[in-house]
Design an enzyme around this catalytic site. Structure first.
Site, PDB file in Angstrom:
ATOM      1  N   HIS A 264     -31.192 -18.590  49.688  1.00  0.00           N
ATOM      2  CA  HIS A 264     -30.141 -18.610  48.668  1.00  0.00           C
ATOM      3  C   HIS A 264     -29.440 -19.956  48.583  1.00  0.00           C
ATOM      4  O   HIS A 264     -28.730 -20.234  47.614  1.00  0.00           O
ATOM      5  CB  HIS A 264     -29.122 -17.506  48.954  1.00  0.00           C
ATOM      6  CG  HIS A 264     -28.520 -16.918  47.714  1.00  0.00           C
ATOM      7  ND1 HIS A 264     -28.049 -17.696  46.678  1.00  0.00           N
ATOM      8  CD2 HIS A 264     -28.304 -15.633  47.341  1.00  0.00           C
ATOM      9  CE1 HIS A 264     -27.564 -16.908  45.732  1.00  0.00           C
ATOM     10  NE2 HIS A 264     -27.717 -15.665  46.102  1.00  0.00           N
TER      11      HIS A 264
ATOM     12  N   ASP B 128     -30.768 -19.529  43.305  1.00  0.00           N
ATOM     13  CA  ASP B 128     -29.872 -18.392  43.111  1.00  0.00           C
ATOM     14  C   ASP B 128     -30.659 -17.093  42.934  1.00  0.00           C
ATOM     15  O   ASP B 128     -31.875 -17.096  42.710  1.00  0.00           O
ATOM     16  CB  ASP B 128     -28.975 -18.625  41.899  1.00  0.00           C
ATOM     17  CG  ASP B 128     -27.959 -19.732  42.141  1.00  0.00           C
ATOM     18  OD1 ASP B 128     -27.593 -19.941  43.307  1.00  0.00           O
ATOM     19  OD2 ASP B 128     -27.539 -20.376  41.161  1.00  0.00           O
TER      20      ASP B 128
END
Length: 450
Positions: free
Chosen positions: A422, A426
């Site tokens: 992450h 995204d």
């Protein structure tokens, strides 16, 4: 006056914290802004700086590193040079009170001889006479007192002798590194002193350590068969780094693989290709994943960054452990060519004949546990990649194929598990990439015609 150092509160809900490590040691001079120790709370690793200048004194009964400590609990003191710490003053008072409370006859008989008897006993056994406090300080500082000369009464070794021996040691090169960098270095086997020498005048961060570990892996001798232990160690280091130095998130979905199963059956039954390699499901998945990564380059990340050619690592279970050979330029090759290359790589992996070049440079990986009747799982990122795909078993299920007509059918269903970092991509772009992979599984002609 002594200044108390206590466990601080990071956030209103914090009630206790883990004392991770002392970055300054007992008796060491500190200045305003120096990091004294680190605390691991429920959210992050925090550095605690000094607001005073003086000498750090850590009581003998202070919680050791690794202890969970209540907020506000006393950890240490900062005193001025030459000033006694409160715990030392308390010990002196206690000793004086013990002497005053003795009977006169006992004092006259036993005040001196115990030390002499202890020293004589030490001489007879060949051991050095040392005070309990000096012994504890020597153990804490890693000083071998067996060769020290004592300056105490009757030649006994006392604390100042231990500290003087420590001061005479050669001073190692200064290493300025954050606690996270030190932890990553321990996990990845990076020598911080060598890295500090390569980056002079710089405070090392975790990213520097990760970059050094990746560079060390990528500079292994090319075209040389690695020993089994070295192969396994390289993969283990990457797996450990993927688990501890990334922000992994796993997305799962279920795809209708009926058409993919039908495609492989047709390839298997094609008499014209009887002499060619039969593509496995991993080969078919590698090809369609490469197609999806071309449309979603954020998931295709290697040492040079996102995008570029697609090099897919295939997790292979061998008697020597997990190995990950790499299929290169997957998007530019046909399915049967990939099948032949994959079969050769897997054979060499199981025979222990893979070279260093054949196990590095991947930009995305695929791992398949379907043969063990596993549906979904959480794969571990293989750095420096930013994502990999886990395949479960293909199993026949009764599913709704037409909700409006309330029609169900038996379909071949496949679980997909996509783990991504992450920090580098995204959730929404990663989810779109997984969605595209699912579409290409359900409609394989979308990538076959390209």
């Amino acid at each position: 006056m002594a200044i108390e150092i206590v466990m601080p509160r990071f956030g209103w809900t914090m009630e206790e914290g883990l004392l991770a490590e002392w970055t300054k040691q007992d008796g060491e001079a500190v200045a305003v802004g120096d990091v004294l120790f680190t605390v691991e709370s429920d959210k992050a690793l925090n550095e605690v700086e000094s607001f005073e200048t003086g000498v750090l004194r850590i009581p003998p009964n202070s919680p050791p590193p690794g202890s969970v400590v209540k907020v506000g609990a006393l950890l240490a003191y900062i005193v001025q040079p030459g000033e006694a710490a409160p715990f030392e003053a308390d010990a002196t008072v206690g000793q004086a009170a013990a002497v005053i409370g003795r009977e006169p006859a006992e004092t006259a008989v036993s005040a001196k001889p115990p030390a002499r008897l202890a020293d004589n006993a030490a001489e007879q056994t060949g051991k050095r006479a040392i005070s309990p406090r000096a012994r504890r300080v020597a153990a804490e500082l890693g000083v071998d007192f067996s060769q020290l000369g004592g300056s105490g009464h009757t030649g006994r070794i006392i604390e100042r002798d231990v500290r003087a021996a420590l001061a005479q040691r050669p001073t190692p090169a200064e290493v300025r590194a954050s606690p996270l960098a030190r932890r990553a270095a321990a996990e990845l086997g990076v020598d911080l002193e060598q890295l500090a020498a390569a980056l002079p005048g710089r405070r090392l961060e975790r990213a520097d350590v990760e970059a050094a570990a990746t560079a060390a892996a990528s500079t292994s001798p090319a075209q040389t068969s690695l020993p089994v232990a070295a192969n396994r160690r390289l993969v283990a280091e990457r797996m450990m780094a993927g688990a501890h130095t990334t922000a992994p998130v796993t997305l799962t979905t279920e795809a209708d693989a009926t058409e993919l199963v039908r495609l492989r059956a047709q390839l298997k039954n094609d008499p014209a290709a009887a002499t060619q390699a039969l593509p496995s499901y991993n080969d078919l998945m590698a090809k369609l994943v490469a197609h999806a990564l071309g449309e979603h380059p954020g998931l295709n990340a290697g040492p040079e960054g996102a995008g570029g050619p697609v090099h897919i690592g295939l997790a292979v279970d061998t008697e020597r452990g997990l190995l990950v050979p790499v299929l290169r330029d997957v998007a530019a090759k046909g399915v049967r060519q990939l099948a032949a290359e994959a079969a050769a790589l897997i054979a060499r992996a199981r025979a222990g004949q893979l070279t260093a070049d054949e196990m590095r440079g991947s930009t995305f990986s695929i791992t398949n546990l379907g043969m063990y009747e596993i549906d979904a799982f959480t794969p571990i990122i293989n750095l420096p990649e930013c994502a990999l795909l886990g395949l479960g078993r293909i199993v026949a299920k009764q599913v709704v194929v037409d909700a409006a007509a309330e029609r169900v059918a038996i379909r071949q269903m496949l679980f997909l598990s996509l783990t991504f970092d992450h920090r580098r991509i995204d959730g929404a772009p990663a989810a779109r990439g997984l969605q595209r992979i699912k579409q290409l599984i359900e409609q394989p002609y979308l990538w076959l015609v390209t």
